[in-house]
Design a protein around this motif. Sequence first.
Motif, mmCIF file in Angstrom:
data_model
loop_
_atom_site.group_PDB
_atom_site.id
_atom_site.type_symbol
_atom_site.label_atom_id
_atom_site.label_comp_id
_atom_site.label_asym_id
_atom_site.label_seq_id
_atom_site.Cartn_x
_atom_site.Cartn_y
_atom_site.Cartn_z
ATOM 1 N N UNK A 67 0.626 -1.174 0.020
ATOM 2 C CA UNK A 67 0.111 -0.013 -0.061
ATOM 3 C C UNK A 67 0.876 1.198 0.051
ATOM 4 N N UNK A 68 0.269 2.554 -0.284
ATOM 5 C CA UNK A 68 0.998 3.487 -0.364
ATOM 6 C C UNK A 68 1.615 3.959 0.795
ATOM 7 N N UNK A 69 0.958 3.887 1.984
ATOM 8 C CA UNK A 69 1.492 4.215 3.216
ATOM 9 C C UNK A 69 2.392 3.294 3.844
ATOM 10 N N UNK A 70 2.471 2.057 3.226
ATOM 11 C CA UNK A 70 3.260 1.120 3.668
ATOM 12 C C UNK A 70 4.802 1.189 3.154
ATOM 13 N N UNK A 71 5.045 2.107 2.282
ATOM 14 C CA UNK A 71 6.359 2.087 1.457
ATOM 15 C C UNK A 71 6.998 3.182 2.197
ATOM 16 N N UNK A 72 8.366 3.346 2.258
ATOM 17 C CA UNK A 72 9.316 4.336 2.682
ATOM 18 C C UNK A 72 9.114 5.576 1.648
ATOM 19 N N UNK A 73 9.390 6.751 2.480
ATOM 20 C CA UNK A 73 9.103 7.882 1.722
ATOM 21 C C UNK A 73 10.044 8.070 0.467
ATOM 22 N N UNK A 74 11.455 7.599 0.741
ATOM 23 C CA UNK A 74 12.123 7.641 -0.349
ATOM 24 C C UNK A 74 11.822 6.840 -1.196
ATOM 25 N N UNK A 75 11.188 5.732 -1.158
ATOM 26 C CA UNK A 75 10.664 4.745 -2.271
ATOM 27 C C UNK A 75 9.665 5.474 -3.005
ATOM 28 N N UNK A 76 8.587 6.043 -2.398
ATOM 29 C CA UNK A 76 7.594 6.935 -2.928
ATOM 30 C C UNK A 76 8.176 8.240 -3.927
ATOM 31 N N UNK A 77 8.861 8.654 -3.203
ATOM 32 C CA UNK A 77 9.502 9.766 -3.845
ATOM 33 C C UNK A 77 10.513 9.399 -5.353
ATOM 34 N N UNK A 78 10.986 8.494 -5.111
ATOM 35 C CA UNK A 78 11.629 7.878 -6.395
ATOM 36 C C UNK A 78 10.858 7.750 -7.548
ATOM 37 N N UNK A 79 9.595 6.798 -7.229
ATOM 38 C CA UNK A 79 8.757 6.377 -7.987
ATOM 39 C C UNK A 79 8.040 7.550 -8.549
ATOM 40 N N UNK A 80 7.518 8.498 -7.840
ATOM 41 C CA UNK A 80 6.760 9.635 -8.211
ATOM 42 C C UNK A 80 7.503 10.431 -9.127
ATOM 43 N N UNK A 81 8.944 10.650 -8.719
ATOM 44 C CA UNK A 81 9.796 11.454 -9.557
ATOM 45 C C UNK A 81 10.033 10.682 -10.968
ATOM 46 N N UNK A 82 10.235 9.496 -10.799
ATOM 47 C CA UNK A 82 10.440 8.681 -12.236
ATOM 48 C C UNK A 82 9.387 8.645 -13.302
ATOM 49 N N UNK A 83 8.092 8.477 -12.610
ATOM 50 C CA UNK A 83 6.926 8.608 -13.368
ATOM 51 C C UNK A 83 6.615 9.874 -14.023
ATOM 52 N N UNK A 84 6.903 10.847 -13.084
ATOM 53 C CA UNK A 84 6.741 12.138 -13.551
ATOM 54 C C UNK A 84 7.672 12.536 -14.798
ATOM 55 N N UNK A 85 8.684 12.192 -14.662
ATOM 56 C CA UNK A 85 9.734 12.454 -15.623
ATOM 57 C C UNK A 85 9.757 11.490 -16.939
#
Length: 378
Positions: A67-85
Amino acid sequence: MPLHAESPDGEETAGQRKDHFEAMRNRVPRYLFRAFDESSGGGREFSIINATEIIPRGYMNGRQVTGFYEKQEKELHAMVQAHFSADEDVLTEFSSWAASLHTVLCYAHTCSLEYGDVHVAVIDREKLDGEVRIWWVPHLLDPGEYHGEHEYLAHGCIRGKGYMAVPFKDLTVNELCTAIFPEPTGWEDGDLSFGDGLRDKMFGEKLVGYYDYQTERIKQIGKLFGDLALPVMLALLTLRPRYLARASVLVNNAETAHSDFMDWLFTSLDIQPLEFVPEEEDWCRPGGVYTRHEGDWKAYPDVEQCIKLLSMIGERQSQRSAEEEKGGGSDIKGESGVGDGSMQDQLTESELQDLDEEDSDEEMLSEKEMDDESIEDD
């Protein structure tokens, strides 16, 4: 408090972050749009994107997703950044959406010049199957570093009665590009992209009225989207600057009282009772959704108009319910008198004053432009 590459320490900070993001989700429009073709999501060998469902590549091949809140913040940040890019190597768990149908239709037109299987999709975030969380990009990434004001990211698989996609060619068959939104076809294709320049140009022009021939075609396109017809129809109606919060509205070249305009709209688009009260929704309140120009961010007056019109529908729906309870309800289809010059007289002085005060809050036009409109009308 956007996501960061380095996670803050402490459970309290993580809890506060969750509360913050949950609050931000309430400001995400209930209805969002996107366009896709066979190359979207990295292509059909990497993800599933069709008229039935959208499965991001991170969910493919039986991959177990936390789930979204089960992930580490740095993992989420990397995924969001990569998706947006648009990093095609990342196993993204997101899909991209927009609040502006104007943006989506311009993109769909651009895609249609290269691909044949272009679709336009809409979601109702309250009716999607499973757990889907949606955020505005600047709430996830540092808005000073990333320009994502046009984009919303949905975490999860998109399916269920809250999702509908229709071939773009079916919209054009129903005169989208002739009677409703011909501008993209006349724009220089290389410069159209998401239609930012076109939108600025269109909303720099004078207000226009409402016409039966357009609403009839808009209703036909709406039917293609089944139960999600309403958000599509309202977004199509507000692709250009329209008369909204004024004591009288131009309908079929006739000045129509505000309440009669709303009744005409209910009938013309066959609008059914809303399942929610817009004024109680954070995203429907002024400033709830980003629409106004800030710094070098783009403005989305079409989205502002659409939300305003939805709120007006909710208000009129409440008024009509109250009238029916008092025994004063009427058959709108039989008594709506668009074109009757006496309609303005049907409003009480109190109602006119309320509408004038509401109109004073409408910032779509400057006072000078409003004066110019008045002069032209005379």
